[in-house]
Design an enzyme around this catalytic site. Sequence first.
Site, PDB file in Angstrom:
ATOM      1  N   ASP A 338     -79.714 -77.473 -14.574  1.00  0.00           N
ATOM      2  CA  ASP A 338     -78.858 -77.367 -15.745  1.00  0.00           C
ATOM      3  C   ASP A 338     -79.605 -76.548 -16.797  1.00  0.00           C
ATOM      4  OD1 ASP A 338     -76.811 -77.800 -17.526  1.00  0.00           O
ATOM      5  OD2 ASP A 338     -77.486 -79.790 -18.122  1.00  0.00           O
ATOM      6  N   ASP A 636     -76.872 -84.669 -15.439  1.00  0.00           N
ATOM      7  CA  ASP A 636     -76.967 -85.680 -16.487  1.00  0.00           C
ATOM      8  C   ASP A 636     -75.673 -86.462 -16.691  1.00  0.00           C
ATOM      9  OD1 ASP A 636     -75.358 -83.786 -17.646  1.00  0.00           O
ATOM     10  OD2 ASP A 636     -76.787 -83.194 -19.196  1.00  0.00           O
ATOM     11  N   ASP A 640     -71.859 -85.492 -12.259  1.00  0.00           N
ATOM     12  CA  ASP A 640     -72.926 -84.868 -11.474  1.00  0.00           C
ATOM     13  C   ASP A 640     -73.389 -85.753 -10.313  1.00  0.00           C
ATOM     14  OD1 ASP A 640     -73.083 -82.557 -13.026  1.00  0.00           O
ATOM     15  OD2 ASP A 640     -74.378 -83.533 -14.493  1.00  0.00           O
TER      16      ASP A 640
END
Length: 903
Positions: A338, A636, A640
């Site tokens: 990310d 997070d 996900d």
Amino acid sequence: MNDAASRPSAPPATEWHALPHEEVAGRLGVTSAGLTPEEAQARLKAHGPNALPEPPGRPPLLRFLAQFNNALIYFLLAGAAAALALGHYVDAGVIVAVVLVNALVGFIQEGRAEQALRAIRNMISPHAHVVRASRRQSVQARDLVPGDLVLLEAGDRVPADTRLIRARGMRVDEAILTGESVAALKNEAAAPVEAALGDRHSMAFSGTTVAAGQGAGIVVSTGPHTEIGRIGRLIAEVEPLATPLLRQVDAFARRFTTVALVSAAALFLFAVAMRDYGWSEALIAVVALAVGVVPEGLPAVITITLAIGVRRMARQHAVIRQLPAVETLGATSVICSDKTGTLTRNEMTACRVVIAQGDLVEIAVSGIGYDPAGALGWMEPGGQGDPAGAAAALLRAGLLCNDAHLHAENGAWRVEGDPMEGALVTLAVKAGRDAAAERAAWARLDEIPFDAAYRFMASLHRSPEGEAVLFVKGAPEEVLRLAGTPGGGAWEAAIARAAAAGERVLGFAMKRLPEAPARLSFEDVREGFSFLGLVGFIDPPRPEAVTAIAECRSAGIGVKMITGDHAATAGAIARQLGLAETPVVATGVEVDAVSDDDLVALAARTDVFARTSPENKLRIVRALQSTGAVVAMTGDGVNDAPSLRQADVGIAMGGKGTEAAKQAADVVLLDDNFATIVAAVKEGRTVYDNIRKMIAWTLPTNGGEVLAVIAAILLGLTMPMSPAQILWINLILSATLGLALAFEPTEPGIMARPPRPAKAGLMSRFMLWRVVLVSVLFTLIAFAVFFHSLWRGQEVEMARTLVVNTLVVMEIFYLFNVRFLHMRSLSWRGALGTPAVLLALAAVVAGQFAFTYLPVMQAIFDTRPVALLDGVMIIAIGVALMVVLEGGKLLLRRLGLFAAGEM
């Protein structure tokens, strides 16, 4: 609050769902301001921590006895029984000592590993957002008490049984309690008294997960008094210590034991039938031989190495939730990361404001992070009036359509809530607004929380004049659509300029309503808004992430950024990070448009995936894995979780990550930092290196002494060592030198090597060659020393003493050689050793001096004192072996007979 409130009445838990939430608040003595810290502390003392009882651990005695439940140990104990039956009490005693030392090492290690895992569970213990004394704050879930006001968002694990007082689009996954696969829709209205557990729409139960929406509620039950506490199901247990690698080693040990038994039986028959050994003499020789060849301490030492790796990674802020991740991290070949907070600082700063004054004008905002020190100024001449006054409506929208709170803590400004919302609060304060006063004056009536499905947040307020005003913030294109896209392409051009500079952009709009609706719905936000402007946010790259990405490149590890940002924004940040000079960027739409087969090539050549959905992430991970890559994936959010589970190593963010993501992950980053992932990969490679070093040292040292005995029996020669002496070598070395390799530090250049293949075995061709070479060298040298001693006229007992000391010295020097598999061992650093190696060396030297010179040991093992010159000769042999092996290592590298990954 009065004393009675500290001891709230507690009706049966089955009734909380049926009471109006106002009555629940009254019974629990709580107001909208929440509990005071003193009140919360008093209730915590009265009710106890919000935690389920720890599962009972195995008693120490059972843990110790479990160390003997191993095929190798059974084999050794059978050998001890045979020796005892034959009256060879010394041999039996030494075998039992070997077994006990191994059991003690395993027992101590297992206890430490369990302690480490318990400590790690505490490091990532769930937190809850609460309102106490009119202030939103984060507390450990175990510190919640009945009466606490809890705030819940998508991805959160519900920390305690909670009576909802507000629920907006809230769905809760209650599968762990009800078995229902569909998330339950929640609202704050009282449920019927007779409602089944799955129909109590006014309750959120401990251990369940918020799948969508947001809400708030009053804690009514904690710890063992919750529904899940009464049912007695534990959410989290201590992770098992067994890993795929350990299972592989255990399987190897079982096969090894079978081969050793068959070979020992054949050798026994040969010795009795062909070499005229007495059957008892042959049996005890074969038993000692078998005990010498079996690497009984290997599984325990490997487990110790893994546990050490876990502790080292924890010091690097990477918490390992599943031990197999230690092994897999070392083989990682692609990291899908990310952007926000991992590759960047996650200190969002509003740096640009765009508003319309006829034409569009831009306002620059100074300052970095959440510190409200800074000011607003026109970016170019042409702006009219005070910038803060010109942008007043936009600043108000950003402050009110916002759930974040800004506060100073220990000299640093921190945000409770979303980082971008925190940056908007900071922006308002920089513009001279009093956030608390303005929020109080513009009372919030209702809201629609942000959701990725519709990409905006809306909040309904009553102005100081009594008007109903609706504010919206969200993805600029979505907010422009709600406002009828005013200004044609001018706004899109402004968005593109900000995105090209690496900024994230939010759009803001407002609408005045004739009257406030009883409940805000999507119908109210369908159209009719006035577009207020844009705010651009910068989240600068972490300097350490730039260095870490460069390190990944040298290590042959690919790094791919997967983000929900605009393609232009993500590409700009990727260039700043050094992912590539001209990063290849693909969007979620492009991913959706290709088949699974075509996605493999797209995933391989793309550096940045922008505007991705959870489904995109899952497909990207699978596509990369289909090429044989070992993929580490960061995440997070609750969405996900599927890709975290699919990845070979799922990595959750400990700071900004939801509880759902942490539970799905193998690793939790306490600092949300990409550099920590790279440090963990380096540690994983170190762990694997150390395991290979232990195998490379253990097998040849066992093999050398075994080949010497086999050769003696096959060729009809005098045994160069007695059975008891073979057992002594095994005892003195297994608990010292072999264990020391578990503590080896990282070799220089470890991140300059390519990743090892995912399915690579522990025994590469190079290691197999080393095992054979060193075993043969040990055997030849042992016979040379033995017959040289006899040739000099020394007795057999003296010759055997020299052989034992020579083998031990050679094993010491070989340990120093094997400490560096990928570089020269003949160096100052190699000679110094580590504290663990030096301690082990001191123990071995002390043991050998006792073995050779102590009268009681001489009586037990039939040894003789070694003269000074003989001692010098033995050390010279060890040095010569070291030089030969180092020369062989250098020659093999020059000739290129083995691939770099095999050495």
